[in-house]
Design an enzyme around this catalytic site. Structure first.
Site, mmCIF file in Angstrom:
data_model
loop_
_atom_site.group_PDB
_atom_site.id
_atom_site.type_symbol
_atom_site.label_atom_id
_atom_site.label_comp_id
_atom_site.label_asym_id
_atom_site.label_seq_id
_atom_site.Cartn_x
_atom_site.Cartn_y
_atom_site.Cartn_z
ATOM 1 C CD GLN A 38 -39.061 -31.277 12.215
ATOM 2 O OE1 GLN A 38 -39.687 -31.015 11.187
ATOM 3 N NE2 GLN A 38 -37.974 -32.023 12.213
ATOM 4 C CB SER A 39 -45.641 -31.010 10.518
ATOM 5 O OG SER A 39 -45.184 -30.056 9.585
ATOM 6 C CB SER A 40 -46.365 -34.683 13.529
ATOM 7 O OG SER A 40 -45.370 -35.386 12.806
ATOM 8 C CD GLN B 252 -42.943 -34.025 10.010
ATOM 9 O OE1 GLN B 252 -42.530 -32.894 10.233
ATOM 10 N NE2 GLN B 252 -43.751 -34.312 9.001
#
Length: 710
Positions: free
Chosen positions: A27-29, A32
């Protein structure tokens, strides 16, 4: 659908099933990860796809260590690096990801993974199907998906960045503010409402304008016992702590303090290894620079002037360095030019016999070509001549200058006391707040009451310390500006030379005063003539030329003067060395060694006189007495027919005359026509004979004088 499943089963071979199935989850962050849980579930559900294709459950390896990491690069993603390593070693039969963007959003990383998968015969699976990177059509499709994923990241960034830059150009984008500024209710930047913070920052810039150096500003704050406000990182709380050089530089270089909205002062780039590379931009390249965007502590012109001062201070190895005035004794620091080659000369200090001497040295030829120094000139004669010239130039303005000095000292003390008072007021507020919190607590709740009481005591103790520190500083300031100093300042108004030569005036202040008058000074040394030519160029174009005598060498300084040697030569006719030393000391004549700083009170001794006699080849007193016919003890005894013991007794009572040529041994005058004969001292004592001899000698002298008159 059945056709797609059939194609997938055809691509999966038995040798693929013998190896592991790697499921990569990202997941990007962290936001998220916490909120977009459905995407995470969809990625974990790919395990069922792998089992459906023939892999056992224990063969599925899940890599989910890159949660919350961006896919823009693989340098900081340890899970992706492990995946690529295992694929290259032939451990993976298939690599699974929900979509291409989960594996990489960078074409370089994505195509590197495709190359390794093709060489290792590893399949790639996403939500749409199974792909064989060694097949041209599948590889073309995977390449297009990677390009679209990277373009998607660029579009997202451009959309977000465009909105930010649009607000930046209008000066509306909210950036973290430095200490001394806050956002008000409507979002405008205003000065901090805390008076102590505002006054401390104002005092900071005034101190830098006065001393002209970041390090000297830090020393001034430490000397005055002042603390500088600093905002806690990622918070609104402000703490007061000792000022440091890094804080000073950061504050001076921040354009916000000049009321300027600035954005894009630095350019951030990522290197190959993933680290962030920082490059400062020129002010002309800033994305936004809006003067007078909000209130400031200094003007934009003052901000630029401060930057020029810092830049000049940092050019430590430049030939022409306009360094800030320092504590050294070299009055012409940074303003001396060599009269031979035109290079700037450097100040050097030498500790000799407990005193520091100043020298101006031109080392440009030595540093660049390895040749000898161009010039080396003693600094104290030059500084003395320059000081006398400056004192003469400043005499008409002496009254105004002394009064301004007095006003400036008083203003500094008042300003420092006001800042200390603000600290006391803040401590009083904290103590009152701690008292109110303690009074509101239930007395039976001792756990809370004890803690609040302890905090209240700490606040009271801090308040008492600050009050005591303020009182101590007030006493010191009062001593520094007592009536004696006031009278001395008033007395200085009559003669600026007194101000210039005042021992309590720091050398730094003399150099600051010199900088307002003198542009530069050129020195040219004439060794044969024993002098140095000084050419002064004042600000405004006026020039002046002075000449100073070069200091003598150590050997020349301790050499005895010729007139003293001549006087010693005359005194040797009638006196011994010890008597000569007493005569010279009585006349106030000092030996050559008194030129040394540690022997200023030296006097002549018999050994010093003997040294002069031998060094300058003077005739010894013994030779002078022998030339006048004086006899040794043995010769006198033989001629008088007496023993040495009798000769000594006769010399003691004056029957024979003895002339000493040192402190112990002497020569004797030859006897006259009437040679004294030895008699029995019982009937004619030596005292009576000596009286008779003196009487006869005086009568003969009178007769000679009478004949001379006739």
């Amino acid at each position: 659908m059945e056709e797609i499943v059939m194609n997938e089963n055809l691509k999966v071979q038995s040798h693929h099933l013998e190896r592991g199935a790697y499921l990569y989850i990202r997941q990007s962050s962290m936001r998220q990860v916490m909120e977009n849980v459905e995407s995470t579930k969809r990625q974990y559900d790919l395990r069922g796809r792998a089992i459906g294709l023939g892999w056992r459950d224990d063969q599925i390896i899940v890599i989910d260590s890159d949660q919350g990491e961006s896919g823009a690069s693989a340098s900081w993603r340890e899970g992706f690096q492990k995946l690529v390593s295992d694929v290259g070693m032939g451990r993976a039969g298939i690599v699974m990801g929900l979509e291409v963007s989960r594996l990489a959003r960078n074409n370089a990383d994505w195509h590197r993974l495709l190359e390794i998968c093709a060489l290792a015969d590893t399949l790639i699976l996403d939500e749409d199907g199974v792909y064989d990177p060694s097949n041209f059509n599948d590889r073309l499709l995977l390449g297009l998906k990677g390009t679209m994923s990277e373009a998607e990241l660029h579009v997202i960034k451009a959309r977000l960045r465009g909105g930010i830059l649009n607000k930046v150009r209008r000066g509306e984008y909210r950036c973290p503010l430095p200490t001394g500024f806050i956002y008000d209710e409507v979002g405008d930047v205003v000065l901090d409402p805390d008076a102590q913070i505002r006054e401390m920052i104002t005092h900071f810039f005034e101190t830098f304008s006065r001393v002209g150096s970041a390090t000297q500003t830090v020393k001034a704050f430490a000397r005055e016992g002042l603390l500088f406000p600093s905002r806690v990182r990622n918070g609104k709380q402000v703490v007061f702590q000792p000022l440091t050089t890094s804080t000073t530089m950061r504050t001076l270089k921040n354009p916000r303090y000049a009321g300027v909205y600035a954005y894009g002062q630095r350019l951030y780039r990522r290197t190959v290894d993933g680290r962030i590379q920082l490059r400062k931009r020129d002010p002309k390249e800033w994305i936004a620079c809006i003067p007078d965007a909000h209130p400031g502590y200094i003007s934009w012109e003052q901000y630029q002037h401060n930057l020029k001062i810092l830049e000049a201070n940092g050019r430590g190895y430049d030939p022409a360095r306009a360094s800030p005035p320092r504590e050294g004794a070299a009055l012409l620091q940074g303003r001396v030019i060599c009269g031979r080659c035109g290079s700037y000369m450097k100040a050097r200090y030498a500790d000799r016999r407990g005193q520091v001497d100043t020298w101006y040295v031109c080392s440009q030829a030595y540093e660049t070509r390895g040749e000898r120094h161009c010039q080396s000139i003693a600094g104290w004669p030059v500084d003395g001549a320059i000081g006398e010239l400056i004192a003469a130039e400043m005499t008409p303005a002496a009254v105004e200058l002394a009064l301004e000095i007095r006003k400036e000292i008083e203003a500094r003390h008042d300003e420092a006391d006001q800042l200390r008072l603000r600290a006391v007021e803040r401590a009083q507020i904290d103590a009152d707040l701690a008292q109110r919190r303690f009074m509101l607590v239930d007395p039976n709740n001792r756990l809370v009451a004890d803690t609040l009481e302890r905090e209240w005591n700490d606040k009271l103790r801090l308040l008492a310390d600050l009050q005591e520190e303020r009182e101590r500083a007030l006493r010191e300031d009062r001593v520094a500006l007592d009536d004696a100093i006031r009278d001395r300042l008033i007395a200085m108004t009559t003669d600026f030379t007194t101000v210039w030569h005042d021992p309590t005036l720091p050398n730094r202040e003399r150099k600051r005063l010199l900088a307002y008058l003198v542009e530069d000074v050129t020195l040219l040394k004439f060794p044969d003539e024993g002098e140095t030519r000084i050419h002064i160029r004042f600000r405004g174009g006026r020039t002046a030329t002075l000449t100073t005598q070069n200091p003598k060498s150590s050997a020349q300084q301790v050499k005895t003067r010729p007139e003293v040697v001549e006087l010693v030569d005359k005194l040797l006719d009638d006196y011994i060395c010890a008597e000569i030393a007493d005569i010279l000391n009585a006349k106030g004549i000092r030996p050559g060694g008194s030129a040394r700083r540690d022997q200023a009170d030296a006097q002549f001794t018999d050994m010093r006189v003997i040294y002069l006699v031998k060094t300058y080849g003077l005739r010894p007193r013994y030779d002078r007495l022998r030339e006048r016919g004086m006899l040794t003890k043995a010769e006198a005894c033989a001629k008088l027919g007496i023993t040495e013991c009798t000769l000594v007794r006769w010399a003691k009572y004056g029957i024979v005359k003895r002339h000493a040529y040192n402190g112990y041994i002497g020569l004797y005058e030859p006897p006259g026509p009437h040679i004294p004969a030895k008699q029995c001292s019982r009937w004619n004592q030596l005292v009576h004979r000596a009286e008779t001899v003196r009487r006869l000698s005086s009568s003969k002298c009178m007769a000679i004088d009478e004949r001379a008159v006739v």
